[in-house]
Design a protein around this motif. Structure first.
Motif, PDB file in Angstrom:
ATOM      1  N   PHE A 146       0.794  -1.223   0.000  1.00 29.75           N
ATOM      2  CA  PHE A 146       0.000   0.000   0.000  1.00 29.75           C
ATOM      3  C   PHE A 146       0.829   1.278   0.000  1.00 29.75           C
ATOM      4  N   THR A 150      -0.075   8.432   1.842  1.00 29.82           N
ATOM      5  CA  THR A 150      -1.033   8.813   0.813  1.00 29.82           C
ATOM      6  C   THR A 150      -1.401  10.280   1.015  1.00 29.82           C
ATOM      7  N   GLN A 152      -4.198  13.164   0.442  1.00 29.72           N
ATOM      8  CA  GLN A 152      -5.621  13.330   0.202  1.00 29.72           C
ATOM      9  C   GLN A 152      -5.952  14.816   0.095  1.00 29.72           C
ATOM     10  N   ASP A 207      -4.310   2.731   3.285  1.00 28.71           N
ATOM     11  CA  ASP A 207      -4.766   2.181   2.009  1.00 28.71           C
ATOM     12  C   ASP A 207      -5.396   3.317   1.192  1.00 28.71           C
ATOM     13  N   PRO A 208      -4.732   3.807   0.157  1.00 28.67           N
ATOM     14  CA  PRO A 208      -5.246   4.958  -0.591  1.00 28.67           C
ATOM     15  C   PRO A 208      -6.511   4.665  -1.377  1.00 28.67           C
ATOM     16  N   ASN A 209      -6.888   3.393  -1.472  1.00 24.96           N
ATOM     17  CA  ASN A 209      -8.081   3.021  -2.226  1.00 24.96           C
ATOM     18  C   ASN A 209      -9.320   2.885  -1.343  1.00 24.96           C
ATOM     19  N   ASP A 210      -9.165   3.162  -0.059  1.00 25.49           N
ATOM     20  CA  ASP A 210     -10.286   3.029   0.872  1.00 25.49           C
ATOM     21  C   ASP A 210     -10.334   4.278   1.749  1.00 25.49           C
TER      22      ASP A 210
END
Length: 232
Positions: A146, A150, A152, A207-210
């Motif tokens: 992961f 990240t 945002q 987790d950048p996808n969640d």
């Protein structure tokens, strides 16, 4: 006489080529005293007693990326082993500055909420170290899947009610693993090529996808950065 000689010779050959048991290889239950023995004629217990031990702090310091230790050579690689996957956890943080409607007005005020923030992985270890454990590079790392951070970024328009304050939040799900560190050396260190630390290490990676977003509204005068109700 010939039969007895053959039996003795067969027994010696069997002992010489016997594979180590799971216990000798140390698939579980290691302390910082444990290591896979280099084949130097000593059995595992004799090797530990005869050649001493290496502390967990020194082992970790010798890992790639670490500061090194005068007590042991640089390790070729360090790998997380005996891994336990911990439950996921969503961790909330503020995105931008709070906007207030705290000046005695009686109507909502439209404000832009949000901004940009960077969420980093967190690493903890159950041993005192004189350096940041985050500088060490590990194999079988949760961050390998992961990444270590990240970024945002998001903004919205929001009507802040009189007597209230509002701040935009981002909640990033985190993956976590706990394990022990296997340290591999290119040459024998106190009789062993492979050592296992007694310390346990926990990695928590975003987790950048969640990712979820929310608005936290609180009364004027309250601490808008107190997110304990979100991160309980």
């Amino acid at each position: 006489m010939l039969k007895a000689f053959i039996l003795v010779a067969f027994s010696l050959l069997s002992a010489a080529f016997a594979l180590p048991t799971d216990d000798a290889l140390g698939h579980a239950g290691y302390t910082e005293l444990d290591a896979i023995p280099a084949f130097d004629g000593l059995n595992d217990l004799e090797a530990r007693t005869h050649q001493g031990t290496i502390s967990s702090a020194d082992l970790l310091a010798s890992c790639p990326g670490g500061p090194g230790s005068p007590n042991v050579a640089r390790a070729d690689r360090c790998t997380l082993v005996d891994i336990v996957n911990n439950p996921d956890k969503r961790i909330w943080s503020t995105l931008g500055q709070p906007q207030l409607n705290c000046h005695g007005g009686v109507t909502p005020v439209n404000e832009t909420l949000g901004g940009t923030t960077e969420v980093h992985q967190k690493i903890t270890v159950t041993v005192e170290l004189g350096f940041d454990i985050g500088i060490i590079k590990f194999g079988a790392s949760v961050a390998t899947e992961f990444g270590t951070s990240t970024t945002q970024s998001k903004t919205i328009m929001f009507g802040v009610l009189p007597g209230k304050q509002a701040v935009y939040l981002v909640g990033v799900n985190h993956k976590s693993r706990t394990g022990r560190i296997q340290v591999n050396y290119g040459s024998r260190q106190k009789g062993h090529y492979i050592w296992y630390t007694g310390a346990r290490l926990t990695q928590v990676a975003p987790d950048p996808n969640d990712v979820e977003f929310d608005v936290y509204v609180s009364d004027c005068g309250a601490n808008p950065y107190d997110l304990s109700k979100f991160n309980s």
